[in-house]
Design an enzyme around this catalytic site. Structure first.
Site, PDB file in Angstrom:
ATOM      1  N   HIS A 131      12.838 -58.297  -6.129  1.00 13.27           N
ATOM      2  CA  HIS A 131      11.911 -57.258  -6.562  1.00 13.27           C
ATOM      3  C   HIS A 131      12.217 -56.871  -7.996  1.00 13.27           C
ATOM      4  CE1 HIS A 131      15.402 -55.269  -4.762  1.00 13.27           C
ATOM      5  NE2 HIS A 131      15.156 -54.214  -5.525  1.00 13.27           N
ATOM      6  N   ASN A 184      17.771 -56.909 -10.483  1.00 16.86           N
ATOM      7  CA  ASN A 184      19.184 -56.980 -10.101  1.00 16.86           C
ATOM      8  C   ASN A 184      19.360 -58.228  -9.259  1.00 16.86           C
ATOM      9  OD1 ASN A 184      19.761 -54.441 -11.290  1.00 16.86           O
ATOM     10  ND2 ASN A 184      18.933 -53.425  -9.488  1.00 16.86           N
TER      11      ASN A 184
END
Length: 116
Positions: free
Chosen positions: A100, A87
């Site tokens: 991440h 994201n």
């Protein structure tokens, strides 16, 4: 990066986490709010806020993260069917501004869930 994130604190050992993998460039932990039976987060030790904030000097880290995903998924028993999600930014659902990668597995994803 102006403020420390929860991931930076986990990497430093200030906050406990279920670490399933670590090496010199990244760690992988179990997500505390899983969206699949297996939901792991692969986090670079270097605090890059978003994917678009990565620079050419981060190329080695970015490539390493992708290779680590395969190794981590294999060790987690996911097999060769899993989903990897990044994201980028609040509008895309990023809530922790430390890059991440989500590894989601041990679930059959429907076409609707894939979003394309």
């Amino acid at each position: 990066m102006s403020e420390e994130t929860i991931f930076s604190r986990i990497i430093k050992g200030d906050i406990p986490a279920d670490i399933v993998y670590e090496d010199e460039l990244c760690i992988a932990i179990r997500d505390v709010a899983p969206k699949a039976p297996t939901h792991l987060l692969v986090i670079p030790r270097k605090p890059i806020p978003r994917l678009v904030d990565a620079s050419p000097e981060d190329q080695k880290i970015l490539g390493h993260l992708m290779l680590a995903v395969g190794e981590i998924a294999c060790k987690a028993g996911i097999g060769d069917a899993f989903r990897v999600v990044i994201n980028n930014g609040e509008g895309a659902g990023q809530t922790v501004f430390h890059l991440h990668l989500h590894i989601l597995g041990n679930k059959a994803f429907s076409e609707a869930e894939l979003g394309f």
